[in-house]
Design an enzyme around this catalytic site. Sequence first.
Site, short mmCIF file in Angstrom:
data_model
loop_
_atom_site.label_atom_id
_atom_site.label_comp_id
_atom_site.label_asym_id
_atom_site.label_seq_id
_atom_site.Cartn_x
_atom_site.Cartn_y
_atom_site.Cartn_z
N SER A 1 -3.92 0.37 -4.62
CA SER A 1 -3.14 -0.74 -3.75
C SER A 1 -3.93 -1.89 -3.38
O SER A 1 -3.70 -2.90 -3.01
CB SER A 1 -2.45 -0.19 -2.71
OG SER A 1 -3.22 0.32 -1.75
N HIS B 1 0.95 4.94 -2.40
CA HIS B 1 1.68 6.56 -2.12
C HIS B 1 2.92 6.69 -2.97
O HIS B 1 3.02 7.87 -3.41
CB HIS B 1 1.82 6.59 -0.57
CG HIS B 1 0.45 6.66 0.13
ND1 HIS B 1 -0.44 7.69 -0.17
CD2 HIS B 1 0.13 5.69 0.89
CE1 HIS B 1 -1.44 7.31 0.59
NE2 HIS B 1 -1.58 6.36 1.27
N GLU C 1 -6.70 9.18 -0.96
CA GLU C 1 -6.80 7.76 -0.50
C GLU C 1 -7.77 6.94 -1.46
O GLU C 1 -7.29 5.97 -2.01
CB GLU C 1 -7.22 7.29 0.83
CG GLU C 1 -6.14 7.73 1.70
CD GLU C 1 -4.88 6.67 1.83
OE1 GLU C 1 -4.80 5.49 1.16
OE2 GLU C 1 -4.00 6.93 2.58
N HIS D 1 0.58 -1.19 -0.08
CA HIS D 1 -0.19 -0.01 0.12
C HIS D 1 0.87 1.03 -0.14
O HIS D 1 0.71 2.10 -0.95
CB HIS D 1 -1.04 -0.16 1.29
CG HIS D 1 -1.66 1.38 1.30
ND1 HIS D 1 -2.63 1.91 0.39
CD2 HIS D 1 -1.49 2.11 2.17
CE1 HIS D 1 -3.04 2.96 1.01
NE2 HIS D 1 -2.44 3.38 2.01
FE LIG Z 1 -2.45 5.40 2.72
#
Ligand SMILES: [Fe+2]
Length: 276
Positions: free
Chosen positions: A221, A161, A202, A156
Amino acid sequence: MVRAEGATAAATGSLELPADHPGFSDPDYRARRAAIAEVGRRHEPGQPIADVEYTAEEDEVWRIVSAELGRKHRRYAAAAYLDGARAVTLPTDRVPQLREVDARVHGLTGFHIEPVPGLVPTRQFYGALAGRTFLSTQYIRHHSVPFYTPEPDIVHEIVGHANMLGNPVFADLYEAAGHASVRAATDEALERFSKVFWFTLEFGVVWEDGELKAYGAGLLSSYGEIEEFRSAEIRPWDLDQMGTLDYDITRYQPVLFAAPSFGAMVEDLGAWFRAT
Ligand SMILES: [Fe+2]
């Protein structure tokens, strides 16, 4: 895919796994988590990042997940995310070291990636963004369920990110978010900020050439959710509504907010962060 920094923060470096965690009954996995956390715990900001010696099993999890996510990104990811991912060029055959991801991302956008042993308090996580630093966990999900994790893991953090942070437009948005979090003086203000972060960086989606694409790290993700997000209730872009809407981190998001265009998202979200 859950994202803990948007929820009530866990204790710094907590290594306790909940009973329903896939690795809960696996003593080897728990020992690996502890050993990997120790690397993050020993890290001193500004110092070189020590490598983690990932096992063949852990590299295999990364291989499986990154190959599948890569295929799905070509179909479902927003162009700006793909630009960032192309620039970062993560390895696909092994878990990347944060040392190399940090060097790559920093060279592209001036953002640093720094290891932490586990989940960190909300204010610490967001506050670091103001200094163009992303605090990242380093452990990887349990090998028995490569496409599932109940918490943010290195897949993730890095596929989600770090790939975003390879694009300077996203990097500036993350920094603006960090400054907004620092200015959020009350818990209520921080909660409103966290919700906006959640529904944008997100779990944000955006219209591109008549198609809905994902730009949020949580969606990008998540092996399952990335194919399901078009089934969510897609609401028009509305930052005020995002800031007051509750969300459940344990399930696919039933409500998402679509930006009319990537440029409009950057302008509007950036202005909101700067005014908050
Ligand atoms: Fe995150």
